[in-house]
Design an enzyme around this catalytic site. Structure first.
Site, mmCIF file in Angstrom:
data_model
loop_
_atom_site.group_PDB
_atom_site.id
_atom_site.type_symbol
_atom_site.label_atom_id
_atom_site.label_comp_id
_atom_site.label_asym_id
_atom_site.label_seq_id
_atom_site.Cartn_x
_atom_site.Cartn_y
_atom_site.Cartn_z
ATOM 1 C CG ASP A 174 -2.067 -1.054 0.992
ATOM 2 O OD1 ASP A 174 -2.356 -1.415 -0.159
ATOM 3 O OD2 ASP A 174 -2.625 -1.517 2.002
ATOM 4 C CE1 TYR B 108 -8.816 -4.916 5.733
ATOM 5 C CE2 TYR B 108 -7.765 -3.369 7.211
ATOM 6 C CZ TYR B 108 -8.275 -4.623 6.959
ATOM 7 O OH TYR B 108 -8.238 -5.571 7.945
HETATM 8 CU CU CU Z 1 -7.348 -7.204 7.803
#
Ligand code: CU
Length: 649
Positions: free
Chosen positions: A307, A391
């Site tokens: 990320d 997320y």
């Molecule tokens: Cu997770």
């Protein structure tokens, strides 16, 4: 004429107050203009990132307020037409391109514009439309396409192609929670340079899960009704002062930076002790993170998001105008970057600064005199939150009155879901709802800390609490803290050992505290695990940094990212494993400490439809850095302040 333009803009840019101030919007514009003018860029060139090229450390150390500041930008460019990546260094002060280099065989991170364009390309593709129609999906507008990075599996036809293997979900209506309905078994493979769907892989129909999974107010009707207001009041304002990007709070001084790759960066952290500003670290940031998934099915075995290096966690930072989780008097810093066309993009309120009450700092009751002394702990919080597709990650640095520094990641948001066949009990995940699986995965973080404990030259020791040998231990009770110097890079590749209370201390061998110990800070691991992919797995080779919790390197200005400068589609081996092959000395020199920590996430039903926060991180605590408790001088809290039940002296 181009030169005049650049020079004129340069005047604007020369007003920054410190060499580590993040690039201003004017400086970003100027840097982009200089590159455009000098390199005659085609329309097919994208600006991947435009960041401050940090000056040499010595320049920063020698800087005095009011000195002129020479400014440079580091720019990564991608030409979609020629499939070439370039690194450029631009002198904003001098209005010129200082270096321009073609970097062969790399893929820069996936840009936010590419997310949007990739989704549109997939939805418009007739093959994709045919594949989803087989699953009863007739309206592509309701489909969500997440452009996952492709990794590197040594497949010849993928070589040199800028790839995304996208994963798809479908909503029942525009505000529906799409992750409730994964389109399992379908992978559109996209060439991001051409922005074309190369093929649509179809591994067979898995029915859409039947249940909605909504969490927004228009769907949640039964809110609990017994919450009374809880207000944080700071009637005299906060106790911190901010000048540009320098923060002072009690005895702490911290400078913040922000860039599209790492997001929040801390510089030049010091604690003033008896009038002396004592340095602790020069620079600290989240340098990489990797999220390997444990499900071998076609949609999931290549899910290994980096990320930081593959997506640019800073470019995905939330604007906290859209909701901040902090209470009290808050100060925000904006973040500036560019879109892929080089236009300045502002993330308003990207970094949040505030103070928090943190329970008791210390207490003692002298039962003979009945004198009770207790102090409340307060911490300074510097944070940002990024949304990476499904997320959310909150990244928090905390500074405490006793000299402690803490780093915490808060993991929340939504699981990257999978659909399973009716009646199937998944082995590599957890059923969240009928036919809906939360695949098992890990979140592995690496924080790079350029240490500067009481000065540049530091050494690192491992400390275990161990029992004494039989000799010298007649009663069997003896145990002690055993320190072992880690003299070289290879010796400093270490794992945690909680049963030995293991920690690592970063020591200044030339400075001592009042009783003669070398001054130090200790790195205290928190929760941690190791990656669970086999050593033969592609992701292990691409992110070797995950295999050790501690790495220490001698400072080198080019060594910034533990999985290499260009991890996207990289075959692996770069970064920490490559540098540390030399096994350089790390004794009494300028050291960089890299700490890896892993959160293994076996999902729960309670993680659906949106996850309560999970926490992971570590602490840095002073270790014989001070002569005594540095928080001895924290005054008692005022009595009966505001509350009818105020306690304590
Ligand atoms: Cu997770």
């Amino acid at each position: 004429p181009p030169v005049t333009l650049a020079k004129e803009r340069t005047k604007l840019a020369l007003s920054v107050s410190h060499p580590l101030e993040p690039l201003t919007p004017e400086e970003i514009e100027t840097a982009v203009a200089i590159v455009r003018e000098n390199q005659s860029l085609a329309a097919s060139v994208r600006f991947n990132t435009v960041t401050l090229k940090e000056p040499p450390k010595q320049t920063v150390f020698d800087f005095n307020p009011g000195d002129p500041v020479s400014r440079e930008a580091f720019i990564i460019l991608l030409d979609n037409a020629t499939v070439k990546t370039y690194d450029a260094v631009v002198s904003i002060s001098e209005g010129m391109v200082k270096s321009w280099e073609h970097i062969p065989n790399v893929q820069p991170s996936i840009m936010l514009d590419e997310f949007v364009e990739c989704e549109a390309a997939v939805k418009a593709n007739p093959d994709f439309q045919a594949v989803i129609a087989k699953r009863g999906i007739t309206n592509p507008d309701l489909v969500m396409v997440d452009p996952w990075s492709a990794g590197n599996y040594g497949i010849a036809e993928e070589d040199g192609v800028r790839l995304s293997r996208a994963l798809c979900w479908v909503k029942a209506n525009p505000t529906d929670h799409g992750y409730a309905r994964p389109i399992e078994g379908v992978i559109p493979v996209v060439d991001l340079n051409k922005m074309e769907v190369i093929r649509v892989e179809d591994y067979g129909v898995v029915p859409l899960p039947p249940k909605d999974g909504n969490y927004t107010p228009e769907y949640v009707k039964d809110y609990r009704s017994d919450l009374k207001p809880l207000e944080i009041v700071q009637p005299e304002g906060p106790s911190f002062q901010v000048k540009d990007h320098e923060i002072r709070w009690q005895k702490w001084k911290v400078r913040v930076g922000f860039n599209p790759r790492e997001g929040l960066v801390l510089y030049d952290v010091t604690y003033t002790d008896a009038g002396e500003e004592r340095p602790i670290f020069y620079r600290a940031s989240l340098a990489e993170m990797t999220v390997p998934y444990g499900d071998p099915k076609p949609n999931h075995y290549r899910k290994n998001a980096f990320d930081v290096g593959e997506y640019g966690i800073g470019s995905l930072a939330n604007s906290l105008t859209l909701g901040c989780d902090c209470l009290g008097e808050i100060y925000y810093f904006d973040g500036y970057l560019t879109d892929s066309r080089g236009d300045v993009a502002k993330i308003e309120n990207a970094i949040c600064l505030h103070e928090e009450d943190f329970g008791i700092l210390w207490k003692h009751v002298d039962w003979r005199t009945e004198q009770t002394e207790v102090r409340r702990s307060r911490r300074l919080v510097i944070s940002f939150i990024a949304t990476v597709g499904n997320y959310e990650y909150g990244f928090y640095w905390y500074f405490y009155q006793d000299g402690t520094i803490q780093y915490e990641v808060k993991l929340t948001g939504v699981l990257s879901t999978a659909a399973v066949m009716p009646g199937e009990i998944p082995k590599y995940g957890t059923l969240l709802a009928p036919q809906l699986c939360g695949p098992i995965h890990q979140h592995i973080f690496n924080v790079r800390m350029d240490m500067n404990v009481d000065g540049s030259n530091n050494s690192v020791y491992e400390v275990d609490i161990v029992p004494e040998d039989d000799e010298g231990n007649p009663y069997g009770n003896a145990f002690y803290a055993q320190s072992t110097l880690l003299p070289t890079e290879k010796a400093a590749q270490r794992l945690i050992d909680p049963l030995k209370g293991r920690y690592w201390k970063i020591v200044n061998p030339s400075k001592t505290n009042a009783v003669g110990y070398p001054t130090a800070y200790k790195l205290m691991p928190g929760d941690n695990t190791l990656p669970l992919a086999k050593s033969s797995a592609s992701v292990i080779n691409r992110a070797k940094y995950m295999t050790q919790h501690l790495w220490v390197t001698p400072y080198s200005p080019d060594e910034n990212f533990p999985a290499g400068d260009y991890p996207n589609q990289n075959p692996g081996g770069e970064g920490l494993p490559q540098w540390t092959e030399a096994d350089r000395s790390i004794e009494n020199t300028d050291v960089v400490v890299w700490y890896t920590f892993a959160h293994s996430h076996s999902p729960r039903a309670e993680d659906w439809p949106v996850m309560p926060v999970a926490n992971i991180g570590f602490k840095l605590k002073p270790l014989n850095f001070f002569d005594e408790n540095p928080a001895n001088d924290v005054p008692p809290s005022p009595k009966n302040h505001g509350s009818k039940h105020a306690c304590c002296s």
